[in-house]
Design a protein around this motif. Structure first.
Motif, PDB file in Angstrom:
ATOM      1  N   ARG A 107       0.801  -1.232   0.000  1.00  0.00           N
ATOM      2  CA  ARG A 107       0.000   0.000   0.000  1.00  0.00           C
ATOM      3  C   ARG A 107       0.829   1.275   0.000  1.00  0.00           C
ATOM      4  NH1 ARG A 107      -5.693  -0.655   3.170  1.00  0.00           N
ATOM      5  NH2 ARG A 107      -6.287  -2.664   2.299  1.00  0.00           N
ATOM      6  N   ARG A 108       2.123   1.152  -0.231  1.00  0.00           N
ATOM      7  CA  ARG A 108       2.966   2.347  -0.232  1.00  0.00           C
ATOM      8  C   ARG A 108       4.278   2.024  -0.910  1.00  0.00           C
ATOM      9  NH1 ARG A 108       5.899   1.959   5.297  1.00  0.00           N
ATOM     10  NH2 ARG A 108       5.348  -0.169   5.882  1.00  0.00           N
ATOM     11  N   ILE A 109       5.023   3.067  -1.202  1.00  0.00           N
ATOM     12  CA  ILE A 109       6.355   2.912  -1.752  1.00  0.00           C
ATOM     13  C   ILE A 109       7.287   3.770  -0.906  1.00  0.00           C
ATOM     14  CG2 ILE A 109       5.882   4.698  -3.477  1.00  0.00           C
ATOM     15  CD1 ILE A 109       7.860   3.239  -5.312  1.00  0.00           C
ATOM     16  N   ILE A 110       8.381   3.190  -0.491  1.00  0.00           N
ATOM     17  CA  ILE A 110       9.324   3.843   0.416  1.00  0.00           C
ATOM     18  C   ILE A 110      10.590   4.181  -0.363  1.00  0.00           C
ATOM     19  CG2 ILE A 110      10.654   3.584   2.558  1.00  0.00           C
ATOM     20  CD1 ILE A 110       8.580   1.400   3.342  1.00  0.00           C
ATOM     21  N   GLY A 111      11.109   5.372  -0.123  1.00  0.00           N
ATOM     22  CA  GLY A 111      12.365   5.760  -0.753  1.00  0.00           C
ATOM     23  C   GLY A 111      12.197   6.667  -1.950  1.00  0.00           C
ATOM     24  N   VAL A 112      10.965   6.901  -2.401  1.00  0.00           N
ATOM     25  CA  VAL A 112      10.706   7.831  -3.508  1.00  0.00           C
ATOM     26  C   VAL A 112      10.388   9.200  -2.911  1.00  0.00           C
ATOM     27  CG1 VAL A 112       9.163   8.407  -5.411  1.00  0.00           C
ATOM     28  CG2 VAL A 112       9.893   6.046  -5.063  1.00  0.00           C
ATOM     29  N   PRO A 113      11.108  10.251  -3.308  1.00  0.00           N
ATOM     30  CA  PRO A 113      10.821  11.586  -2.760  1.00  0.00           C
ATOM     31  C   PRO A 113       9.369  11.986  -3.006  1.00  0.00           C
ATOM     32  CG  PRO A 113      12.880  11.589  -3.995  1.00  0.00           C
ATOM     33  CD  PRO A 113      12.229  10.263  -4.258  1.00  0.00           C
ATOM     34  N   LYS A 114       8.724  12.510  -1.987  1.00  0.00           N
ATOM     35  CA  LYS A 114       7.331  12.928  -2.112  1.00  0.00           C
ATOM     36  C   LYS A 114       7.245  14.294  -2.789  1.00  0.00           C
ATOM     37  CE  LYS A 114       6.068   9.179  -0.124  1.00  0.00           C
ATOM     38  NZ  LYS A 114       5.546   8.071  -0.984  1.00  0.00           N
ATOM     39  N   LEU A 115       6.299  14.409  -3.694  1.00  0.00           N
ATOM     40  CA  LEU A 115       6.109  15.658  -4.422  1.00  0.00           C
ATOM     41  C   LEU A 115       4.993  16.478  -3.781  1.00  0.00           C
ATOM     42  CD1 LEU A 115       6.247  14.308  -8.096  1.00  0.00           C
ATOM     43  CD2 LEU A 115       8.048  15.539  -6.872  1.00  0.00           C
ATOM     44  N   PRO A 116       5.152  17.810  -3.740  1.00  0.00           N
ATOM     45  CA  PRO A 116       4.072  18.650  -3.213  1.00  0.00           C
ATOM     46  C   PRO A 116       2.976  18.900  -4.240  1.00  0.00           C
ATOM     47  CG  PRO A 116       5.903  20.039  -3.866  1.00  0.00           C
ATOM     48  CD  PRO A 116       6.349  18.608  -4.093  1.00  0.00           C
ATOM     49  N   ASN A 117       3.198  18.485  -5.462  1.00  0.00           N
ATOM     50  CA  ASN A 117       2.254  18.759  -6.552  1.00  0.00           C
ATOM     51  C   ASN A 117       1.032  17.857  -6.472  1.00  0.00           C
ATOM     52  OD1 ASN A 117       5.275  18.788  -7.543  1.00  0.00           O
ATOM     53  ND2 ASN A 117       4.233  20.443  -8.634  1.00  0.00           N
ATOM     54  N   TRP A 118      -0.122  18.434  -6.733  1.00  0.00           N
ATOM     55  CA  TRP A 118      -1.354  17.648  -6.846  1.00  0.00           C
ATOM     56  C   TRP A 118      -1.531  17.221  -8.299  1.00  0.00           C
ATOM     57  CZ3 TRP A 118      -4.766  21.970  -4.275  1.00  0.00           C
ATOM     58  CH2 TRP A 118      -4.398  22.089  -2.920  1.00  0.00           C
ATOM     59  N   ALA A 119      -2.326  16.179  -8.488  1.00  0.00           N
ATOM     60  CA  ALA A 119      -2.664  15.725  -9.835  1.00  0.00           C
ATOM     61  C   ALA A 119      -4.176  15.671  -9.986  1.00  0.00           C
ATOM     62  CB  ALA A 119      -2.054  14.356 -10.115  1.00  0.00           C
ATOM     63  N   VAL A 120      -4.649  16.043 -11.161  1.00  0.00           N
ATOM     64  CA  VAL A 120      -6.070  15.938 -11.502  1.00  0.00           C
ATOM     65  C   VAL A 120      -6.177  15.053 -12.737  1.00  0.00           C
ATOM     66  CG1 VAL A 120      -8.170  17.133 -12.178  1.00  0.00           C
ATOM     67  CG2 VAL A 120      -6.576  18.235 -10.588  1.00  0.00           C
TER      68      VAL A 120
END
Length: 345
Positions: A107-120
């Motif tokens: 249910r998740r991926i660890i180690g990938v930088p999180k982006l502040p951008n939203w997606a539509v």
């Protein structure tokens, strides 16, 4: 990542700690350079205790080889399919030197930088050209390789570090909402931009509904059609948008057309050259965009609004609209032959 990985001389107690703290079924073991050595499962650890080892003994004798890994560019949906096929709950992400840099879990991926951008993702279309397939299923929920197209897009965004996703829905919206819920089981937060069934808003009008939910984007917004099969690089698109200092960036694919005849070139009605079946190529809109938040205020409320009108408005104002050529796989699913192609038929 350092708190998820162990070296061979770590203790069984250390391994249990990693399992319990991170809800993992396997602990991955690396050498001094973080290269993958193998793994030890929670089941192996418990079996070891039953066979008489102590919590302070090293895990080295319990470590087994681990062959299932994912590259940093691997598609999240493909990794989940591999996990399901192998019956495992974790797959490490390794770089070209076999160093562990991330971890896919259910249910998740660890180690990938999180982006502040939203997606539509625009998922409200009727899909009439794909009828009767779309009589009871929204077009974005048609399956390719066992997963709905829309789910593949969501998983790709999650795997790229996007945590907040909005789905614009209209036709058979309940089918989409029931499948995705709040997005938690896919590793993200999902909310819905609900169009009035009697007032479709087109490819851009639904973006205005973000404000109705009380949201105000602070970072460039990713926008895409919900009927695409693609593994485009989210990071490269956002980087191009930033570097070009554009108000909008359009991802482009290539359209090729072969003239099925010999083309005659002339000068003053005199033949100068014969070109047999020439091919021409043009950049075309791939249905993937990055928008500066200021553009959302230009979208009229409660009316159909093609997103291309937004780009034409920028051009009239002399504002920069950048193009980003896709170098990744991309397939639009709008016609029966395109769906068949994506399904390998």
């Amino acid at each position: 990542m350092s708190n998820l990985l162990l070296c061979s001389n770590a203790s069984i107690r250390d391994a249990f700690t990693v399992v319990d703290m991170n809800d993992l079924s396997d602990v991955f073991v690396v050498d001094d350079d973080n290269r993958l050595v193998g793994a030890v499962s929670e089941q192996d650890l418990r079996r070891g205790l039953l066979n008489g080892v102590s919590l302070d003994d090293p895990i080295a004798p319990l470590v087994r080889p681990w062959r299932a890994t994912a590259s940093q560019a691997a598609d999240r949906a493909a990794v989940l399919d591999l996990m399901r096929a192998l019956g495992v709950r974790n797959i490490p992400v390794v770089d070209s030197g076999n160093r562990v840099v991330g971890l896919h879990v259910e249910r998740r991926i660890i180690g990938v930088p999180k982006l502040p951008n939203w997606a539509v993702i625009m998922a409200g279309g009727r899909g009439t050209r794909l009828a009767p397939l779309t009589d009871t299923i929204p077009k974005p929920m048609l399956t390719v390789a066992g997963r709905p197209i829309l789910e593949r897009l969501v998983l790709h965004l999650v795997g790229s570090g996007v945590e907040k996703i909005f789905l614009s829905v209209n036709y058979l919206a309940n089918v989409i909402e029931k499948h995705f819920g709040d997005g938690g089981h896919l590793g993200c937060s999902i909310e819905y931009l609900r169009e009035d069934p009697d007032l479709p808003l087109g490819t851009g009008g639904a973006l205005r509904l973000l404000g109705d939910l009380g949201y105000r984007a602070e970072h460039p917004l990713l926008v895409m059609n919900g009927d695409l099969v693609t593994n485009f690089s989210v990071g490269k698109l956002l980087e191009t948008h930033r570097r070009e200092q554009a108000l909008a960036t359009i991802a482009t694919s290539r359209y090729r057309h072969e003239v099925p005849f010999g083309v005659l070139k002339s000068d003053r009605n005199r033949l100068t050259q014969i070109v047999e079946k020439p091919t021409q190529e043009w950049p075309v809109n791939a249905g993937i965009y990055t928008l500066d938040p200021v553009l959302l205020d230009r979208i009229p409320a409660d009316q159909e609004f093609p997103i291309t009108n937004l780009f034409e408005d920028c051009l009239r104002r002399g504002e920069k609209v950048a193009l980003w050529p896709l170098s990744d796989d991309w397939q639009d699913i709008g016609r029966p032959n395109e769906l068949a192609q994506a399904r390998g038929q």
